[in-house]
Write a protein that holds these residues in place. Structure first.
Motif, mmCIF file in Angstrom:
data_model
loop_
_atom_site.group_PDB
_atom_site.id
_atom_site.type_symbol
_atom_site.label_atom_id
_atom_site.label_comp_id
_atom_site.label_asym_id
_atom_site.label_seq_id
_atom_site.Cartn_x
_atom_site.Cartn_y
_atom_site.Cartn_z
ATOM 1 N N UNK A 22 -66.622 -40.110 -28.019
ATOM 2 C CA UNK A 22 -65.933 -39.150 -27.155
ATOM 3 C C UNK A 22 -64.432 -39.312 -27.304
ATOM 4 N N UNK A 23 -63.728 -38.195 -27.275
ATOM 5 C CA UNK A 23 -62.264 -38.208 -27.277
ATOM 6 C C UNK A 23 -61.763 -37.305 -26.158
ATOM 7 N N UNK A 24 -60.719 -37.744 -25.503
ATOM 8 C CA UNK A 24 -60.131 -36.983 -24.402
ATOM 9 C C UNK A 24 -59.205 -35.921 -24.989
ATOM 10 N N UNK A 25 -59.400 -34.677 -24.528
ATOM 11 C CA UNK A 25 -58.535 -33.582 -24.968
ATOM 12 C C UNK A 25 -57.681 -33.044 -23.826
ATOM 13 N N UNK A 26 -57.953 -33.497 -22.603
ATOM 14 C CA UNK A 26 -57.147 -33.089 -21.455
ATOM 15 C C UNK A 26 -57.528 -33.898 -20.241
#
Length: 154
Positions: A95-99
């Motif tokens: 998972x990667x945070x985009x906001x």
């Protein structure tokens, strides 16, 4: 004379609020809010990311970032469902945070919205499957740490 005294009191009060109270409160609140948001985003990535070969330690690390009933639920769910499936089907997910945004904040609790992209591969897949999700998280302060007490995918 009365007008001059009133003006002096007003200017003194304004100066006190503007230069003594406000900067300290804004910086402290901002720093505390940022710490809560950082903790929530770090935990969201940890909760939703694991490798099939490292799933036990990955999810143990994630569980260290949790508290309360959610920590108990997550521990049971990952032990009984996620870990066996990850090992059997060779599931790797990242998972990667985009906001991110803070929606509520008090000294000891914050609500944070985290927007993520998650990429998942399995032994059966030739291409990663990418999904986007939004998670509403509640974090609580425990000493100097913010721990996740709620995790609600939207």
């Amino acid at each position: 004379m009365l007008c001059a005294s009133a003006a002096l009191v007003a200017v003194s009060g304004w100066a006190y609020l503007a230069f003594v109270v406000t900067p300290r409160d804004v910086v402290t609140g901002s720093t505390q809010q940022q710490s809560a948001v950082d903790a929530a985003t770090h935990a969201a990535v940890a909760i939703l990311s694991y490798g099939s070969d490292t799933v036990d330690s990955d999810l143990e690390h994630a569980n260290d970032l949790l508290t309360g009933a959610f920590a108990g639920y997550y521990g049971t769910f990952t032990r009984d469902v996620v870990i066996p499936a990850a090992k059997e089907k060779r599931i790797d997910t990242s998972a990667t945070v985009v906001g991110k945004a803070i929606t509520e904040f008090t000294e000891d609790r914050a609500d944070v919205m985290v927007f993520l992209n998650q990429s998942t591969t399995t032994a059966d897949s030739t291409e990663p499957i990418t999904t986007s999700t939004t998670v509403r998280m509640e974090v609580e302060r425990h000493g100097n740490a913010w721990l996740v007490s709620k995790f609600d995918p939207a």
